[in-house]
Design a protein around this motif. Structure first.
Motif, PDB file in Angstrom:
ATOM      1  N   LYS A  43       8.324   2.043 -10.290  1.00 34.56           N
ATOM      2  CA  LYS A  43       7.679   3.325  -9.997  1.00 34.56           C
ATOM      3  C   LYS A  43       6.713   3.708 -11.119  1.00 34.56           C
ATOM      4  O   LYS A  43       5.610   4.173 -10.864  1.00 34.56           O
ATOM      5  CB  LYS A  43       8.761   4.393  -9.833  1.00 34.56           C
ATOM      6  N   TRP A  77      -1.922   3.869 -10.408  1.00 33.15           N
ATOM      7  CA  TRP A  77      -2.435   4.914  -9.523  1.00 33.15           C
ATOM      8  C   TRP A  77      -3.193   5.973 -10.326  1.00 33.15           C
ATOM      9  O   TRP A  77      -4.325   6.346 -10.003  1.00 33.15           O
ATOM     10  CB  TRP A  77      -1.265   5.550  -8.763  1.00 33.15           C
ATOM     11  N   SER A  87      -6.813  -3.923   1.536  1.00 34.24           N
ATOM     12  CA  SER A  87      -5.635  -3.677   2.371  1.00 34.24           C
ATOM     13  C   SER A  87      -4.547  -2.968   1.568  1.00 34.24           C
ATOM     14  O   SER A  87      -3.428  -2.803   2.049  1.00 34.24           O
ATOM     15  CB  SER A  87      -5.099  -4.994   2.933  1.00 34.24           C
ATOM     16  N   GLY A  88      -4.866  -2.558   0.348  1.00 34.86           N
ATOM     17  CA  GLY A  88      -3.939  -1.746  -0.424  1.00 34.86           C
ATOM     18  C   GLY A  88      -2.956  -2.534  -1.264  1.00 34.86           C
ATOM     19  O   GLY A  88      -2.127  -1.949  -1.956  1.00 34.86           O
ATOM     20  N   LEU A  89      -3.016  -3.865  -1.217  1.00 35.85           N
ATOM     21  CA  LEU A  89      -2.142  -4.651  -2.078  1.00 35.85           C
ATOM     22  C   LEU A  89      -2.606  -4.519  -3.516  1.00 35.85           C
ATOM     23  O   LEU A  89      -3.807  -4.509  -3.782  1.00 35.85           O
ATOM     24  CB  LEU A  89      -2.219  -6.129  -1.699  1.00 35.85           C
ATOM     25  N   LYS A  90      -1.646  -4.407  -4.417  1.00 34.03           N
ATOM     26  CA  LYS A  90      -1.999  -4.286  -5.830  1.00 34.03           C
ATOM     27  C   LYS A  90      -1.309  -5.383  -6.611  1.00 34.03           C
ATOM     28  O   LYS A  90      -0.094  -5.520  -6.547  1.00 34.03           O
ATOM     29  CB  LYS A  90      -1.581  -2.909  -6.343  1.00 34.03           C
ATOM     30  N   PHE A 149       3.633   1.410 -10.951  1.00 35.92           N
ATOM     31  CA  PHE A 149       2.752   1.805  -9.862  1.00 35.92           C
ATOM     32  C   PHE A 149       2.041   3.109 -10.209  1.00 35.92           C
ATOM     33  O   PHE A 149       0.838   3.262 -10.002  1.00 35.92           O
ATOM     34  CB  PHE A 149       3.557   1.969  -8.565  1.00 35.92           C
ATOM     35  N   GLY A 150       2.799   4.048 -10.773  1.00 33.81           N
ATOM     36  CA  GLY A 150       2.236   5.342 -11.144  1.00 33.81           C
ATOM     37  C   GLY A 150       1.130   5.202 -12.181  1.00 33.81           C
ATOM     38  O   GLY A 150       0.107   5.876 -12.109  1.00 33.81           O
ATOM     39  N   GLU A 180      -6.875  -4.869  -6.895  1.00 35.21           N
ATOM     40  CA  GLU A 180      -6.478  -4.134  -5.701  1.00 35.21           C
ATOM     41  C   GLU A 180      -7.303  -4.653  -4.536  1.00 35.21           C
ATOM     42  O   GLU A 180      -8.511  -4.812  -4.651  1.00 35.21           O
ATOM     43  CB  GLU A 180      -6.753  -2.650  -5.926  1.00 35.21           C
ATOM     44  N   ARG A 201       0.815  -1.222   0.000  1.00 34.34           N
ATOM     45  CA  ARG A 201       0.000   0.000   0.000  1.00 34.34           C
ATOM     46  C   ARG A 201       0.845   1.267   0.000  1.00 34.34           C
ATOM     47  O   ARG A 201       0.340   2.360  -0.140  1.00 34.34           O
ATOM     48  CB  ARG A 201      -0.955  -0.004   1.181  1.00 34.34           C
ATOM     49  N   LYS A 202       2.168   1.112   0.210  1.00 35.70           N
ATOM     50  CA  LYS A 202       3.019   2.289   0.176  1.00 35.70           C
ATOM     51  C   LYS A 202       3.706   2.432  -1.177  1.00 35.70           C
ATOM     52  O   LYS A 202       4.640   3.216  -1.338  1.00 35.70           O
ATOM     53  CB  LYS A 202       4.057   2.206   1.287  1.00 35.70           C
ATOM     54  N   GLY A 203       3.294   1.618  -2.146  1.00 35.28           N
ATOM     55  CA  GLY A 203       3.836   1.760  -3.487  1.00 35.28           C
ATOM     56  C   GLY A 203       5.129   1.019  -3.712  1.00 35.28           C
ATOM     57  O   GLY A 203       5.764   1.141  -4.751  1.00 35.28           O
TER      58      GLY A 203
END
Lengths: 171, 157
Positions: free
Chosen positions: B39, B46, B94-97, B42-43, B91, B11-13
């Motif tokens: 990055k 997001w 719990s924020g897992l992707k 993830f971006g 997703e 969840r923190k990327g």
């Protein structure tokens, strides 16, 4: 879901608490350790809960509490809790457990009357909700082992944070 | 060979797990470095959600573009299909992707990603005592099970 024999579970938990009491010799410290262990369990358990129950995001804290009480407790402890005593703005409630499988066969001796025997559960809830960006406080206020009529956990929502983009634009 | 790459982000990327089955264009010619590639990926996911939420014609409570959202808020997406590859996305609250890239001809992988989450990730990673929630991991049983599953799906020969 995989099941284990309830008595093995109860007895394992009991001997673990017994060992903690022997190791730390201080009841307050044992309560703290139980909470900490629960927190670590909760952080892992949340994914099992989410993946297997296929829960989507809860719309508010009330729904979250209901899900913990009805789905979560059913899934991991094979019991359910009821949710009552909401405060006016819906951030605090009580989870009432009439049946707590952790405490079968348990009696608290006099000198351990301050022991929060099932404190692990509070930690689990705290850890699990932390993973979905909800900071809560959770503690036992009534305990049948200490002569109350039910098990009551007080659950308080401190903050529910948003997700923020973790990287800066220029790096 | 249908599947190309697979990522799990926390969840923190941070990328917790990465595997590539086939990557014809090396990272050096794309993002530059492995970290940069994580990055960018993830971006992309997001921003995709943020953009989709901004143009959502259905939800009456309009959110400002880029306004902070809670996990699972707004519009989630299941896949992005391009002429060269298709990106499947799951997703969890719990924020897992979970991100899987495949050949563009592959159909919906929603259930398959859910299976990877529930039966592979939970059983072989979350329950592994060596796993620290949120940290990168490399567990042989998970990798093996993932490869095996991809083979069952016919995405890997």
């Amino acid at each position: 879901m995989e099941m284990i024999n309830a008595e093995i579970f109860t007895l394992t938990y009991g001997s673990m608490v017994r060992q903690l009491v022997a190791d730390y010799e201080d009841v307050e410290e044992v309560n703290k350790q139980l909470d900490k262990m629960g927190f670590n369990i909760g952080q892992r358990l949340i994914d099992e809960y989410l993946a297997k129950s296929k829960t989507q995001r809860c719309s508010d804290f009330r729904e979250t509490a209901e899900k913990i009480a009805k789905v979560g407790f059913k899934m991991f402890l094979n019991t359910t809790a009821s949710v009552t005593n909401w405060n006016a703005d819906g951030t605090e409630c009580s989870l009432i457990l009439e049946d707590n499988p952790l405490t079968d066969f348990v009696e608290l001796p006099e000198q351990l009357s301050a022991l929060k025997y099932s404190n692990l559960l509070c930690g689990v809830i705290r850890g699990a909700l932390e993973m979905v960006n909800m900071d809560v406080e959770c503690s036992f206020v009534k305990d049948m082992l200490r002569g109350d009529d039910v098990y009551e956990m007080r659950l308080k929502l401190l903050s529910s944070s948003t997700e923020s983009y973790p990287f800066k634009d220029d790096d | 060979m249908g599947c190309m790459t697979f990522y799990i982000f926390n969840r923190k990327g941070r990328c917790q797990y990465y595997h590539e089955w086939q990557r014809l264009k090396p990272i050096k010619q794309g993002a530059g470095s492995q970290d940069e590639d994580f990055k960018l990926m993830f971006g992309l996911c997001w921003s995709m959600r943020a953009l989709a939420t901004a143009v959502d014609p259905k939800n009456p409570s309009k959110q400002q573009m880029g306004a902070p959202m809670r996990i699972g808020d707004g519009c989630s997406f299941n896949s992005i299909k391009t002429s060269n590859f298709k990106l499947h996305y799951l997703e969890s609250p719990s924020g897992l992707k979970f991100v899987l890239t495949t050949d563009p001809t592959v159909g919906s992988m929603v259930e398959q990603l859910q299976y990877i989450y529930a039966s592979l990730f939970v059983e072989l990673v979350a329950k592994n005592p060596l796993y620290t929630p949120g940290d990168a991991f490399l567990f042989e049983p998970f990798s093996a099970a993932l490869n095996k599953y991809m083979r069952t799906l016919g995405l890997l020969s």
